[in-house]
Design a protein around this motif. Sequence first.
Motif, short mmCIF file in Angstrom:
data_model
loop_
_atom_site.label_atom_id
_atom_site.label_comp_id
_atom_site.label_asym_id
_atom_site.label_seq_id
_atom_site.Cartn_x
_atom_site.Cartn_y
_atom_site.Cartn_z
N ARG A 126 52.95 39.34 46.89
CA ARG A 126 51.99 40.44 46.93
C ARG A 126 50.60 39.84 47.08
O ARG A 126 50.13 39.10 46.22
CB ARG A 126 52.10 41.27 45.65
CG ARG A 126 51.27 42.55 45.63
CD ARG A 126 51.63 43.32 44.37
NE ARG A 126 50.72 44.42 44.10
CZ ARG A 126 50.89 45.67 44.53
NH1 ARG A 126 51.96 45.97 45.25
NH2 ARG A 126 50.03 46.62 44.22
N GLY A 162 46.73 44.03 49.91
CA GLY A 162 46.04 44.91 48.99
C GLY A 162 44.56 44.59 48.95
O GLY A 162 44.17 43.43 48.94
N TYR A 182 40.80 45.09 47.17
CA TYR A 182 40.07 45.50 45.97
C TYR A 182 38.58 45.45 46.22
O TYR A 182 38.05 44.52 46.83
CB TYR A 182 40.39 44.59 44.78
CG TYR A 182 39.49 44.87 43.59
CD1 TYR A 182 39.72 45.98 42.79
CD2 TYR A 182 38.39 44.06 43.32
CE1 TYR A 182 38.88 46.27 41.71
CE2 TYR A 182 37.55 44.33 42.25
CZ TYR A 182 37.80 45.45 41.45
OH TYR A 182 36.96 45.74 40.41
N LEU A 232 43.94 48.46 45.90
CA LEU A 232 44.18 47.84 44.59
C LEU A 232 43.10 48.34 43.63
O LEU A 232 41.91 48.28 43.95
CB LEU A 232 44.07 46.32 44.69
CG LEU A 232 45.25 45.55 45.29
CD1 LEU A 232 44.88 44.07 45.42
CD2 LEU A 232 46.51 45.70 44.46
N GLU A 280 41.68 48.29 39.42
CA GLU A 280 41.51 47.23 38.42
C GLU A 280 42.77 46.94 37.61
O GLU A 280 43.11 45.79 37.37
CB GLU A 280 40.36 47.59 37.47
CG GLU A 280 38.99 47.45 38.12
CD GLU A 280 37.87 47.63 37.13
OE1 GLU A 280 38.15 47.81 35.93
OE2 GLU A 280 36.70 47.60 37.55
N ASN A 281 43.49 47.98 37.18
CA ASN A 281 44.65 47.73 36.34
C ASN A 281 45.86 47.22 37.13
O ASN A 281 46.92 46.99 36.56
CB ASN A 281 45.02 48.98 35.53
CG ASN A 281 45.40 50.16 36.41
OD1 ASN A 281 45.53 50.03 37.62
ND2 ASN A 281 45.57 51.32 35.79
N GLU A 282 45.70 47.05 38.43
CA GLU A 282 46.78 46.51 39.27
C GLU A 282 46.53 45.06 39.67
O GLU A 282 47.39 44.43 40.29
CB GLU A 282 46.93 47.35 40.54
CG GLU A 282 47.37 48.78 40.30
CD GLU A 282 47.42 49.60 41.57
OE1 GLU A 282 48.26 50.52 41.65
OE2 GLU A 282 46.61 49.34 42.49
N SER A 295 46.55 42.35 38.07
CA SER A 295 47.47 41.37 37.48
C SER A 295 48.81 41.33 38.21
O SER A 295 49.60 40.41 38.01
CB SER A 295 47.70 41.69 36.00
OG SER A 295 48.27 42.98 35.85
N ASN A 296 49.07 42.33 39.06
CA ASN A 296 50.34 42.37 39.79
C ASN A 296 50.29 41.60 41.11
O ASN A 296 51.28 41.53 41.83
CB ASN A 296 50.72 43.83 40.09
CG ASN A 296 50.96 44.62 38.81
OD1 ASN A 296 51.46 44.09 37.83
ND2 ASN A 296 50.59 45.90 38.83
N ASN A 344 42.79 40.57 32.33
CA ASN A 344 44.21 40.24 32.15
C ASN A 344 44.37 38.99 31.29
O ASN A 344 44.94 37.99 31.73
CB ASN A 344 44.87 40.03 33.52
CG ASN A 344 44.67 41.21 34.45
OD1 ASN A 344 45.32 42.23 34.31
ND2 ASN A 344 43.75 41.05 35.39
#
Length: 233
Positions: free
Chosen positions: A4, A29, A31, A51, A53-55, A57-58, A82
Amino acid sequence: MNKRIGLAGIGKLGTALMTQWSKKGIAIGVYHPDKTKAEYFLESFPNGFLLIENELSNVDVFILALPAMEVVPFISTLITQNPTQQSPTIINMATNLPTKDIKSKFPNLNIYGVKYMGHWKDLLEHGNGLFISESDLPLNIKELFEVLGNVKVDRENCLTEVNKLATYFALKTAIAIETEFAARSISPEYLKRALTSLAPEVIRSYSEGSLGHFAKEIVKEIQAENPSDHLKS
């Protein structure tokens, strides 16, 4: 490509990268702290997805096409958001920020430098870029840039030197053309054509060895004026 991939930086370089990755159908993705700007940017790229903020870390690999001054603050924010999760592999693309300096600040992170040698507009329009890294890249990251051109292992400061020299002489030439046209009272319209079309295409043809007869005669004139210069004919 199973990883990813995330991209931070939607300026000129980010746009050029996304344009070429879009042609290859590689999902990226994107951001940006301003969600509206990211959404507007993504309207041009069907391969992109938002993307938030809370994504972050993925993401497995985060490409930072950011100005040098924004790279360290972004990484700091990423870690802060994170703290208990594994951080993504970071790719530093800022020309004037040595990757070793980032590694010294974040010794526990997996960080690589991948620097683009050239002008963003050339990458945008033609692809076939040249990227410099001081170390061998993991295969999945190397493949991500090889679809855009070539990846070469070399010193990062070599890229800075080449970019600075090329920019210096390009600007020196542009200023010389501008000064000479003004001295001869040549129309500003013709000056613009000389700077945006004639000079760049002559340089391109010279580098490719495809100069026409008219240009080759001028090369002979220059060689006669400067016999110590070994120019292509």
